[in-house]
Design an enzyme around this catalytic site. Structure first.
Site, PDB file in Angstrom:
ATOM      1  N   ASP A  56     -23.745  46.693 -15.962  1.00 45.47           N
ATOM      2  CA  ASP A  56     -22.630  45.969 -15.360  1.00 45.47           C
ATOM      3  C   ASP A  56     -23.226  44.839 -14.539  1.00 45.47           C
ATOM      4  O   ASP A  56     -24.146  45.054 -13.746  1.00 45.47           O
ATOM      5  CB  ASP A  56     -21.880  46.936 -14.438  1.00 45.47           C
TER       6      ASP A  56
ATOM      7  N   ASP B 270     -18.600  41.241 -14.718  1.00 43.80           N
ATOM      8  CA  ASP B 270     -17.538  41.473 -13.745  1.00 43.80           C
ATOM      9  C   ASP B 270     -16.794  40.165 -13.443  1.00 43.80           C
ATOM     10  O   ASP B 270     -17.417  39.118 -13.229  1.00 43.80           O
ATOM     11  CB  ASP B 270     -18.202  41.995 -12.460  1.00 43.80           C
TER      12      ASP B 270
ATOM     13  N   GLU C 178     -14.956  40.978 -18.116  1.00 44.01           N
ATOM     14  CA  GLU C 178     -13.706  41.366 -17.471  1.00 44.01           C
ATOM     15  C   GLU C 178     -12.939  40.077 -17.152  1.00 44.01           C
ATOM     16  O   GLU C 178     -13.422  39.245 -16.390  1.00 44.01           O
ATOM     17  CB  GLU C 178     -13.992  42.130 -16.175  1.00 44.01           C
TER      18      GLU C 178
ATOM     19  N   HIS D 199     -13.010  52.545 -13.776  1.00 47.47           N
ATOM     20  CA  HIS D 199     -13.201  52.954 -12.383  1.00 47.47           C
ATOM     21  C   HIS D 199     -12.203  52.299 -11.426  1.00 47.47           C
ATOM     22  O   HIS D 199     -12.227  52.587 -10.234  1.00 47.47           O
ATOM     23  CB  HIS D 199     -14.633  52.602 -11.965  1.00 47.47           C
ATOM     24  N   ASP D 200     -11.357  51.399 -11.932  1.00 49.96           N
ATOM     25  CA  ASP D 200     -10.351  50.739 -11.093  1.00 49.96           C
ATOM     26  C   ASP D 200      -8.939  51.245 -11.373  1.00 49.96           C
ATOM     27  O   ASP D 200      -7.987  50.801 -10.732  1.00 49.96           O
ATOM     28  CB  ASP D 200     -10.340  49.219 -11.357  1.00 49.96           C
TER      29      ASP D 200
HETATM   30  C1  NOJ Z   1     -13.961  44.303 -10.741  1.00 44.96           C
HETATM   31  C2  NOJ Z   1     -14.552  45.662 -10.612  1.00 44.96           C
HETATM   32  O1  NOJ Z   1     -14.190  46.419 -11.724  1.00 44.96           O
HETATM   33  C3  NOJ Z   1     -14.049  46.224  -9.298  1.00 44.96           C
HETATM   34  O2  NOJ Z   1     -14.393  47.576  -9.152  1.00 44.96           O
HETATM   35  C4  NOJ Z   1     -14.606  45.395  -8.197  1.00 44.96           C
HETATM   36  O3  NOJ Z   1     -14.034  45.813  -6.970  1.00 44.96           O
HETATM   37  C5  NOJ Z   1     -14.282  43.923  -8.383  1.00 44.96           C
HETATM   38  N1  NOJ Z   1     -14.515  43.477  -9.726  1.00 44.96           N
HETATM   39  C6  NOJ Z   1     -15.124  43.062  -7.477  1.00 44.96           C
HETATM   40  O4  NOJ Z   1     -16.434  43.007  -7.932  1.00 44.96           O
END
Ligand code: NOJ
Length: 561
Positions: A98, A199, A255, A329-330
């Site tokens: 990542d 990210d 992402e 994870h979000d």
């Molecule tokens: C996306 C990530 O998936 C998340 O967990 C993170 O808080 C934010 N980007 C900031 O890096």
């Protein structure tokens, strides 16, 4: 090696802090991951994506990096990392790192120098602006609803942070920043890492710094939330592809929040030579009120979900490539979110897997999804560790006067911590995650929901995931074929047909807790149909069939003469 190997791959995502602890400090680590590689291999996954493992003060648990070329102490050493990579490769698996390149921690040496000295070369690695007489340079707010400018007293200017205050955005306009980032990417790819997940790629190019805060407070302009996907995003991506990705046989996944399928094509289109695929979130925004935050809940309409997922399938059909995911994870746990975590936990978890993983694209399975892990029932804000959850709670309860019960209902539905509670390996001490005290509480249902139980049960969600993955491989050609949605407006059934000219798959799912009646579609021949997969003991093939709550069936059909 096959060129587009990532098209046939199934990815398993690991949140390292919560996967497996090997040294009793309550935090997962690289040795812990090594000890669980056989589990991932047996599941049938091909690639492991591991969330950030670089040193970090953990304001955002690893997404606030202080050194992109080292391993965080609590995860292990570089030697452990090399062992992990070897062990992964020995099993025929691949490893994707990542990579956080929109921002760094304010503890990063670059920022530490930049904040003290306007003349430092690192000053222009970040975005600094003088304030206006009313305060910050612009009225931008982040996705979290917070102002994105932070005043820094040493030099009397504001720096930009699209995420937490302690995550300062890098200035991608500066070619030195870009080169430094490419160098860090190559550092890992040169070690033999098989790909990168990038990210918040959509944030690296910022739009113009307007309107000004002054215009806003003087009501000469509407407040404008920050707009992602700025003008130069594709210039940067092309450069990154030339300098980095094109030099290696690796996969790239970005992402990219807030994109439509058409915009998605500008990133993943085969003629664009940018990314292999992107994470997009339209299907994850259907249970929130339009234009509001994900905390503002709204029930999911099945027709919306069918329409969004199908649009992505069709738009990218011949021109791009999709990611397929319910969880990361979000996101909260999918069985609690779109399924039924109670009576029909097993059935609905299997149905959700069937709906998504027979589509075209690369599946991303998030740790614990394959055993039907659920949201945590934590009722006290003190039990949550996620900065986004805690900030929102304080803002809504103490600044905006929301009813704490309503806020807690949003947290129980949507907190990122639901995904981050430790992996439930067994019904033993701390779910087999650690001998010490886990950094985040374990979901108390680990006594019945755990990998050990699932491995022993031939009818478990885990066993079903294994079947789905092996069918994807067996029918790889079909899975890459056409996609057509049937019954777009049916409020219970999610049905689609896949085809490759010789054979078809008819995928029928009852996305509800009531029985549903399904009429065999005229365009599919029943004569030579056979049932490939089902989550009930049911093998009917008839003109009219009753589907039980959350029942799924996948039929294989031979093409009509
Ligand atoms: C996306 C990530 O998936 C998340 O967990 C993170 O808080 C934010 N980007 C900031 O890096």
């Amino acid at each position: 090696m096959k060129k587009d190997w990532w098209k046939d791959a199934v990815v398993y995502q690991i949140y390292p802090r919560s996967f497996q602890d090997s040294n009793g400090d309550g935090i997962g680590d690289l040795r812990g991951i090594i000890s669980r590689l056989d589990y991932i291999k047996e599941l049938g996954a091909d690639v492991i994506w591991i969330c950030p493992i670089y040193p970090s003060p953990n304001v955002d648990y690893g997404y606030d990096v202080t050194d992109h070329k080292t391993i965080m102490d609590s995860y292990g050493t570089m030697e452990d990392f090399h062992d992990l990579l070897d062990e992964v490769h020995q099993r025929g698996l691949k490893l994707v790192m990542d990579f956080v390149l929109n921002h760094t921690s304010v503890e990063h040496p670059w920022f530490k120098e930049a904040e003290l000295d306007k003349n430092s070369k690192y000053r222009s690695y970040y975005l600094w602006r003088p304030g206006t007489k009313n305060g910050p340079p612009t009225d931008w707010v982040s996705d979290y609803g917070r102002p994105v400018w932070q005043y820094e007293e040493h030099t009397g200017e504001y720096y930009l942070h699209m995420n937490a205050v302690k995550q300062a955005d890098l200035n991608w306009e500066n070619p030195d920043v870009r080169q430094a980032v490419y160098d860090m990417m190559k550092f890992w790819l040169d070690k033999g890492v098989d790909g990168l997940r990038i990210d918040q790629l959509h944030l690296i190019s910022k739009k113009e710094f307007l309107p000004s805060y002054e215009d806003y407070v003087n009501q000469r302009a509407e407040p404008k939330p920050f707009q992602p996907n700025g003008e130069r995003i594709h210039d940067y991506l092309k450069e990154m592809t030339d300098e980095v990705f094109s030099q290696y046989d690796v996969m790239s996944v970005g992402e990219v929040g807030s994109v439509t399928p058409e915009e998605g094509l500008t990133y993943t289109g085969t003629d664009k030579h940018e990314l292999n695929m992107i994470f997009h979130f339209q299907h994850m925004e259907l249970d929130q009120q339009p234009g509001k935050a994900h905390w503002d809940l709204k029930p999911l309409e099945l027709s919306d979900l069918k329409s969004v997922l199908s649009k992505w399938q069709k738009t990218l059909e011949h021109k791009g490539w999709n990611t397929l995911f319910w969880c990361n994870h979000d996101q909260p746990r999918i069985v609690s979110r779109f399924g039924d975590e109670g009576r029909y936990r097993k059935e609905s978890a299997k149905m959700l897997a069937t709906v998504l993983y027979f589509m075209k694209g690369t599946p991303y399975i998030y740790q614990g999804e394959e055993i039907g892990m659920t949201n945590a029932p934590f009722m006290r804000i003190e039990d949550y560790k996620d900065i986004q959850t805690i900030n929102m709670y304080h803002k809504r309860v103490f600044e905006n006067g929301y009813d704490p019960e309503e806020v807690m209902a949003s947290i129980l539905a949507k907190s990122r911590d639901h995904a981050r509670t430790p992996m439930q390996w067994s019904s033993g001490k701390n779910a087999g995650f650690t001998d010490g005290t886990p950094w985040l509480k374990i979901n108390p249902n680990y006594t019945s929901v755990n990998a050990e139980e699932a491995e022993a049960d031939p009818d478990s969600i885990l066993a079903y995931y294994k079947k789905v993955i092996s069918l994807r491989k067996q029918y790889a050609d079909l899975i890459k074929g056409s996609y057509d949605l049937l019954l777009p407006d049916d409020p219970q059934l999610f049905v689609y047909v896949r085809g490759n000219g010789n054979q078809q798959l008819l995928v029928v799912n009852n996305f509800s807790k009531e029985q549903a009646v399904f009429h065999w579609p005229e365009l599919c021949s029943k004569d030579q149909a056979s049932l490939l997969l089902s989550n009930y003991k049911n093998s009917d093939i008839a003109d009219e069939m009753v589907f039980q709550p959350y029942e799924s069936r996948v039929y294989l059909l031979n093409e009509r003469e």
